[in-house]
Structures are given as structure tokens and as C-alpha cells.
Design a protein around this motif. Structure first.
Motif: not given
Length: 212
Positions: A140-150, A152-159, A180-189
């Protein structure tokens, strides 16, 4: 969200994608995020080299690499800037591919797949890429999107994506709001649940939090 690449126009934004990763012990991997690397870490190997070593007493482990789109090979580019596909070297021995269009990006690992999967907003892919391995075999691969819209309010999404092969292309497993709480750990799980190859790539990705 799945968008047909043929309808997309080439992104002008340069995103992160250079070189390959190195294996991080599992106890550290649990504490790290896909973007939380400090300058005190060992130097990342050049593009084309693989991460080495896995923690022998843990089933799952992570390797990290950084990417630079300027260093990637252009495989295809549609006329008038409608879209492009890049091959970006190896991380932990896994080929990385990026598709770009209309200010949005998709990342595939192992092989390209025929889906353009991204988030709705204009976006960039953050530099740090994580490869998840099961007893040394990347899956599996895990990476993060940075919302580049005006707005965005620094929103990010882990894929989270399953790594594909020629006989079994990968696909998006989940998208998790970076707030989200513990987002990176949730992604690994979530990734680790897909280690046995039972992911249904015909289903929509799991969405957690503000992640569309």
C-alpha cells in the motif's frame, strides 16, 4: 472521487515527487505522519534506489520517500495541456506514477491504473510518500493531498492506495480528512487490512471526515 483523465487539463502547479525512501522502524512509523519529517533524519537516497531493511519482529513496516515532479519522466502529454502522466522513480522498490490534469493530481504505485482518483478541490500532493509493507512485501501507498483552493483553510486529505501489479492494478482504498483524530494511524490501520489482497476495487473508497 473518480474523474476521467481525457476531460482534464494539465495542472500548472508543481507538486512534490523526487527520490526514494528509507525504512523507518515500526515503532517510529506509528508516531510519524506522511509529512512530519525533520531535517535530522538520514538523507533520502537518490531516485532509483530502494529503501532497505525491515523491522524483523513486526509484520508491518513503513518506508518513506520524497518526490519532485520536475525529476519525473513524462510518459504521455495530451495536446493543448489537457493532461499528462509521469513516472517518478522508486520508493522502497515500488514505481510511482502521477497523473495530472485540471489542477488536480492522482498517484498510482506499482503500475498505472485506468482511473483518475483525486479529491474534488484543486490540489497538490505533499512531498512525503509512505510505502506500507507486510513482512517486507510492499502492498500500500499512503500520501497527502493539500487542498489548493482559495477556500481550503489549509485542509488536507490523506489517501490510501493499494499497490498494483500488471495482473491486478491498484486502486484507492480510503480518503481520510487530515484534521481527523489520529488520521495517520487510521490510514495505516486501513491499509494493513488490505494486506491480504481482498480489497474490492469496484467499490467506492472509504471516506472519513472532510475528505472528498
Amino acid at each position: 472521487m473518480r474523474l476521467p483523465l481525457s476531460t482534464l487539463s494539465l495542472a500548472l502547479a508543481a507538486t512534490a515527487l523526487t527520490a526514494c525512501g528509507e525504512t523507518v522502524p515500526a515503532d517510529q512509523a506509528r508516531e510519524s505522519s506522511v509529512e512530519d519529517v525533520t531535517i535530522d533524519e538520514p538523507q533520502v537516497p537518490p531516485i532509483g534506489e530502494t529503501a532497505s531493511g525491515e523491522t524483523p519482529d513486526e509484520r508491518f513496516a513503513s518506508a518513506y520517500g520524497t518526490l519532485d515532479l520536475d525529476q519525473c519522466e513524462v510518459l504521455t502529454q495530451q495536446e493543448e495541456g489537457e493532461g499528462a502522466t509521469f513516472r517518478c522513480g522508486l520508493i522502497a522498490g515500488v514505481p510511482i506514477f502521477v497523473q495530472a490534469g485540471d489542477g488536480r493530481f492522482d498517484l498510482d504505485a506499482g503500475v498505472e491504473n485506468d482511473q483518475f482518483q483525486t479529491i474534488a478541490a484543486f490540489n497538490e500532493i505533499a512531498p512525503r510518500i509512505e510505502i506500507r509493507s507486510d513482512e517486507g512485501a510492499p502492498f500500500a501507498v499512503i500520501f497527502r493531498y493539500q487542498d489548493a483552493s482559495l477556500q481550503s483553510n489549509n485542509r488536507s486529505v490523506i489517501a490510501v492506495e493499494r499497490i498494483g501489479t500488471r495482473d491486478d492494478p491498484g486502486c484507492r482504498i480510503a480518503q481520510i480528512g487530515g484534521g481527523s483524530g489520529a488520521a495517520n494511524q487510521r490510514a495505516r490501520e486501513i491499509a494493513d487490512l488490505a494486506a491480504d489482497g481482498e480489497t474490492d476495487c469496484t467499490a467506492e473508497p472509504q471516506v472519513i471526515g472532510d475528505a472528498e
